[in-house]
Design a protein around this motif. Sequence first.
Motif, PDB file in Angstrom:
ATOM      1  N   GLU A 135     -57.947 -20.591 -24.870  1.00 55.96           N
ATOM      2  CA  GLU A 135     -58.620 -19.964 -24.529  1.00 55.96           C
ATOM      3  C   GLU A 135     -59.464 -20.132 -26.339  1.00 55.96           C
ATOM      4  OE1 GLU A 135     -58.817 -15.684 -23.467  1.00 55.96           O
ATOM      5  OE2 GLU A 135     -57.986 -16.789 -21.367  1.00 55.96           O
ATOM      6  N   GLY A 136     -60.668 -20.011 -26.602  1.00 56.07           N
ATOM      7  CA  GLY A 136     -61.856 -20.717 -27.506  1.00 56.07           C
ATOM      8  C   GLY A 136     -61.119 -22.173 -28.086  1.00 56.07           C
ATOM      9  N   LEU A 137     -60.402 -22.859 -27.508  1.00 58.25           N
ATOM     10  CA  LEU A 137     -60.359 -23.864 -28.623  1.00 58.25           C
ATOM     11  C   LEU A 137     -61.669 -24.621 -27.679  1.00 58.25           C
ATOM     12  CD1 LEU A 137     -56.259 -25.247 -28.067  1.00 58.25           C
ATOM     13  CD2 LEU A 137     -58.001 -24.141 -29.768  1.00 58.25           C
ATOM     14  N   ASP A 138     -61.915 -26.201 -27.996  1.00 57.70           N
ATOM     15  CA  ASP A 138     -63.139 -27.401 -27.679  1.00 57.70           C
ATOM     16  C   ASP A 138     -62.713 -27.955 -26.961  1.00 57.70           C
ATOM     17  OD1 ASP A 138     -65.482 -28.052 -27.952  1.00 57.70           O
ATOM     18  OD2 ASP A 138     -65.580 -28.444 -29.729  1.00 57.70           O
ATOM     19  N   ILE A 139     -62.016 -27.904 -25.636  1.00 58.84           N
ATOM     20  CA  ILE A 139     -62.378 -29.296 -24.743  1.00 58.84           C
ATOM     21  C   ILE A 139     -62.986 -29.537 -24.015  1.00 58.84           C
ATOM     22  CG2 ILE A 139     -60.138 -28.692 -22.602  1.00 58.84           C
ATOM     23  CD1 ILE A 139     -58.835 -26.329 -24.330  1.00 58.84           C
ATOM     24  N   ARG A 140     -62.727 -30.663 -23.931  1.00 58.23           N
ATOM     25  CA  ARG A 140     -63.856 -31.380 -22.367  1.00 58.23           C
ATOM     26  C   ARG A 140     -63.307 -31.501 -21.952  1.00 58.23           C
ATOM     27  NH1 ARG A 140     -66.166 -28.820 -25.390  1.00 58.23           N
ATOM     28  NH2 ARG A 140     -68.110 -29.347 -26.817  1.00 58.23           N
ATOM     29  N   LEU A 141     -64.030 -31.182 -20.760  1.00 54.89           N
ATOM     30  CA  LEU A 141     -62.901 -31.498 -18.860  1.00 54.89           C
ATOM     31  C   LEU A 141     -63.394 -32.338 -18.053  1.00 54.89           C
ATOM     32  CD1 LEU A 141     -62.457 -28.164 -17.765  1.00 54.89           C
ATOM     33  CD2 LEU A 141     -60.699 -29.641 -19.051  1.00 54.89           C
ATOM     34  N   LYS A 142     -62.754 -34.002 -17.825  1.00 55.81           N
ATOM     35  CA  LYS A 142     -63.300 -34.641 -16.684  1.00 55.81           C
ATOM     36  C   LYS A 142     -64.110 -35.751 -17.754  1.00 55.81           C
ATOM     37  CE  LYS A 142     -64.625 -32.265 -12.824  1.00 55.81           C
ATOM     38  NZ  LYS A 142     -66.100 -31.067 -12.156  1.00 55.81           N
ATOM     39  N   LEU A 176     -60.011 -34.105 -24.958  1.00 57.82           N
ATOM     40  CA  LEU A 176     -60.785 -34.138 -24.436  1.00 57.82           C
ATOM     41  C   LEU A 176     -59.165 -34.388 -23.273  1.00 57.82           C
ATOM     42  CD1 LEU A 176     -61.988 -37.405 -26.138  1.00 57.82           C
ATOM     43  CD2 LEU A 176     -62.916 -35.771 -25.794  1.00 57.82           C
ATOM     44  N   GLU A 177     -59.598 -33.861 -21.537  1.00 57.00           N
ATOM     45  CA  GLU A 177     -59.130 -34.001 -20.876  1.00 57.00           C
ATOM     46  C   GLU A 177     -59.669 -34.851 -19.190  1.00 57.00           C
ATOM     47  OE1 GLU A 177     -56.247 -33.668 -17.542  1.00 57.00           O
ATOM     48  OE2 GLU A 177     -56.128 -32.426 -19.337  1.00 57.00           O
ATOM     49  N   ALA A 178     -58.881 -35.080 -19.276  1.00 63.15           N
ATOM     50  CA  ALA A 178     -59.247 -36.437 -17.697  1.00 63.15           C
ATOM     51  C   ALA A 178     -59.490 -35.718 -16.675  1.00 63.15           C
ATOM     52  CB  ALA A 178     -58.469 -37.373 -17.785  1.00 63.15           C
ATOM     53  N   GLY A 179     -58.218 -34.633 -16.067  1.00 64.53           N
ATOM     54  CA  GLY A 179     -59.117 -33.781 -15.208  1.00 64.53           C
ATOM     55  C   GLY A 179     -59.985 -32.527 -15.746  1.00 64.53           C
ATOM     56  N   ALA A 233     -47.009 -36.625  -7.283  1.00 64.07           N
ATOM     57  CA  ALA A 233     -47.064 -37.788  -7.180  1.00 64.07           C
ATOM     58  C   ALA A 233     -48.171 -38.548  -7.532  1.00 64.07           C
ATOM     59  CB  ALA A 233     -45.817 -38.619  -6.265  1.00 64.07           C
ATOM     60  N   ALA A 234     -49.318 -37.510  -6.291  1.00 59.63           N
ATOM     61  CA  ALA A 234     -50.253 -38.194  -6.477  1.00 59.63           C
ATOM     62  C   ALA A 234     -51.839 -38.125  -7.510  1.00 59.63           C
ATOM     63  CB  ALA A 234     -50.883 -38.187  -4.306  1.00 59.63           C
ATOM     64  N   SER A 235     -51.040 -37.297  -7.532  1.00 61.23           N
ATOM     65  CA  SER A 235     -51.831 -35.970  -9.442  1.00 61.23           C
ATOM     66  C   SER A 235     -52.674 -36.865 -10.070  1.00 61.23           C
ATOM     67  CB  SER A 235     -51.099 -35.063  -9.808  1.00 61.23           C
ATOM     68  OG  SER A 235     -50.354 -35.573 -10.328  1.00 61.23           O
ATOM     69  N   PRO A 236     -53.650 -36.537 -10.254  1.00 60.37           N
ATOM     70  CA  PRO A 236     -54.403 -37.923 -10.668  1.00 60.37           C
ATOM     71  C   PRO A 236     -55.068 -37.553 -12.392  1.00 60.37           C
ATOM     72  CG  PRO A 236     -56.724 -36.660  -9.272  1.00 60.37           C
ATOM     73  CD  PRO A 236     -54.972 -36.549  -9.525  1.00 60.37           C
ATOM     74  N   HIS A 237     -54.113 -38.562 -13.209  1.00 55.36           N
ATOM     75  CA  HIS A 237     -54.103 -38.802 -14.647  1.00 55.36           C
ATOM     76  C   HIS A 237     -52.788 -38.667 -14.915  1.00 55.36           C
ATOM     77  CE1 HIS A 237     -57.967 -39.477 -14.078  1.00 55.36           C
ATOM     78  NE2 HIS A 237     -58.684 -37.881 -13.926  1.00 55.36           N
ATOM     79  N   ILE A 238     -51.884 -37.514 -14.020  1.00 58.68           N
ATOM     80  CA  ILE A 238     -51.132 -37.118 -14.585  1.00 58.68           C
ATOM     81  C   ILE A 238     -49.899 -38.115 -13.651  1.00 58.68           C
ATOM     82  CG2 ILE A 238     -48.790 -35.443 -14.289  1.00 58.68           C
ATOM     83  CD1 ILE A 238     -51.126 -33.455 -14.326  1.00 58.68           C
ATOM     84  N   GLY A 239     -49.325 -38.175 -12.875  1.00 61.06           N
ATOM     85  CA  GLY A 239     -48.302 -38.899 -11.577  1.00 61.06           C
ATOM     86  C   GLY A 239     -47.242 -38.142 -11.036  1.00 61.06           C
ATOM     87  N   VAL A 252     -59.939 -43.623 -36.018  1.00 64.69           N
ATOM     88  CA  VAL A 252     -59.741 -44.303 -34.415  1.00 64.69           C
ATOM     89  C   VAL A 252     -60.668 -43.962 -33.907  1.00 64.69           C
ATOM     90  CG1 VAL A 252     -58.030 -43.768 -32.516  1.00 64.69           C
ATOM     91  CG2 VAL A 252     -57.516 -43.334 -35.116  1.00 64.69           C
ATOM     92  N   VAL A 253     -61.246 -44.934 -33.014  1.00 65.35           N
ATOM     93  CA  VAL A 253     -62.504 -44.589 -32.235  1.00 65.35           C
ATOM     94  C   VAL A 253     -61.773 -44.943 -30.365  1.00 65.35           C
ATOM     95  CG1 VAL A 253     -64.399 -46.270 -31.051  1.00 65.35           C
ATOM     96  CG2 VAL A 253     -63.600 -46.332 -33.950  1.00 65.35           C
ATOM     97  N   LEU A 254     -62.164 -43.856 -29.857  1.00 70.46           N
ATOM     98  CA  LEU A 254     -62.008 -43.699 -29.162  1.00 70.46           C
ATOM     99  C   LEU A 254     -63.168 -43.549 -27.592  1.00 70.46           C
ATOM    100  CD1 LEU A 254     -60.457 -40.856 -30.714  1.00 70.46           C
ATOM    101  CD2 LEU A 254     -59.464 -40.159 -28.358  1.00 70.46           C
ATOM    102  N   THR A 255     -62.801 -44.728 -26.618  1.00 70.50           N
ATOM    103  CA  THR A 255     -64.238 -45.181 -25.905  1.00 70.50           C
ATOM    104  C   THR A 255     -63.404 -44.144 -24.429  1.00 70.50           C
ATOM    105  OG1 THR A 255     -64.141 -47.013 -26.331  1.00 70.50           O
ATOM    106  CG2 THR A 255     -65.081 -47.083 -24.028  1.00 70.50           C
ATOM    107  N   THR A 256     -64.921 -43.036 -23.482  1.00 70.20           N
ATOM    108  CA  THR A 256     -64.289 -42.460 -23.066  1.00 70.20           C
ATOM    109  C   THR A 256     -65.345 -42.323 -21.936  1.00 70.20           C
ATOM    110  OG1 THR A 256     -65.723 -39.670 -23.513  1.00 70.20           O
ATOM    111  CG2 THR A 256     -63.812 -41.067 -25.012  1.00 70.20           C
ATOM    112  N   SER A 257     -65.628 -41.259 -21.015  1.00 70.39           N
ATOM    113  CA  SER A 257     -66.238 -41.915 -19.748  1.00 70.39           C
ATOM    114  C   SER A 257     -67.679 -41.190 -20.518  1.00 70.39           C
ATOM    115  CB  SER A 257     -65.373 -41.025 -18.596  1.00 70.39           C
ATOM    116  OG  SER A 257     -64.843 -39.747 -18.706  1.00 70.39           O
TER     117      SER A 257
END
Length: 430
Positions: free
Chosen positions: A192-199, A41-44, A352-358, A213-218
């Motif tokens: 490449e080939g991995l199951d990745i969900r962006l945003k 799960l990737e926020a960006g 510094a201003a990069s979202p989800h990193i900082g 473990v229960v994850l609440t996501t967007s």
Amino acid sequence: MQFQERSRSEVDVAIVGAGAAGVAAARQLKTICPHLSVLVLEAGSRIGGRALSLRPELLAGEPIDLGCGWLHGARTNAWRKIAGDVGLTVDQTPAPWSEGGRRLQSDPEAEDGIEAFFARVDGYSAETDVPLSAMLEPGHSANARLEAIGTYLNGASLDQASLIDYRHYAPGEGPDWRVREGYGTLIGRYAEGLDIRLKTIVSHIDHGAADSVVLTTSCGTLRAKWAIVTVSTNILAAQAIRFTPALPEKVEAAASLPLGLANKLFLAVSPELDMPVDIQAYGSPTSSATGSYQIRPFGSATIEAYFAGPLARELESEGEDAALSFAYEELAGLFGSDIRRHLKFAAISGWAASPHIGGSYAYALPGASAARAVLAASVDERLLFAGEACSLSRYSTAHGAYETGIAAANSVASASGSTVGAVRENRSST
């Protein structure tokens, strides 16, 4: 609300973050535990985290790295072998600080002072931690250069960084090399080939149950048997992800390991300008607020400017024009004022201003070196943490992040009943 994409609401392993650590963990699990379902799960909106490669049109499509760029400890750096495996090129031109590296300026007195400073750091034997600045020799002519070097190492000034933590730093056998196509390209290719969900932003992780473990996501709620969290320390310290039960020790550890800042500015150089190839220069030998400039890396028509610490924060806050003006002024001091008309802006980072990193990479505040182990410790063997800040000796590097991702994946593999031999065999292959 259920997890929307592919209508998946349950997986074996959920990995939070698609940077070097998250990608490494996912790839390792896919290799040694193909029976487990793994979702990243990737926020960006992209893969790579603090590795970001671009090919600006103004640079004729030449690859540049806005984030990490050097394969530190290249001979033992796992990404070096991976680069070859995925068809990328490792350039073995020595880094300026490596044996055989090239620098524009030579100052024997400063070099002697720098060597003596690091000898004092290495020889420090007291148990009480102090800031690195405590090892400066008052009034020495090398101090400004050392302060600048300190910002490049930590992304912060010497008085903010732990001496003991620095002594633990061991990136591996050098020299430092580069991936010709870019470090970000390398991590993206490996993913490449991995199951990745962006945003997909994770806002809450409930690890209170005995078996999940229960994850609440967007994108909804996701249940997993294991979760591996690889987000930056700034995100954890800000509690952008809440944990139930709460994990105050993780928040405190992350706050003690803040992200320093290092930004890059890339300039296109006109073809008629004759400049040395792949040579490094400091903008000023007498100021701690100075840039480091890689002139024509790989022989390209490019200058890569590197700003770190307080200078990087100031320039990022003031904007692109301020960084450009600063670089032009320093380069004019090195090569003459006529150079200005031969340079054009190509790209700039703003971590510094990069979202989800900082920020860029985690340094330890004085007295906080032990926080890395606290951050890296698993919780009930189901909630695991990885990332460069979790590495005790290879922090601030992409291969340190890789190694912690591998370690977290191996812990999951062992808990799932996969044989230890399979884990060891895969680990040795890198």
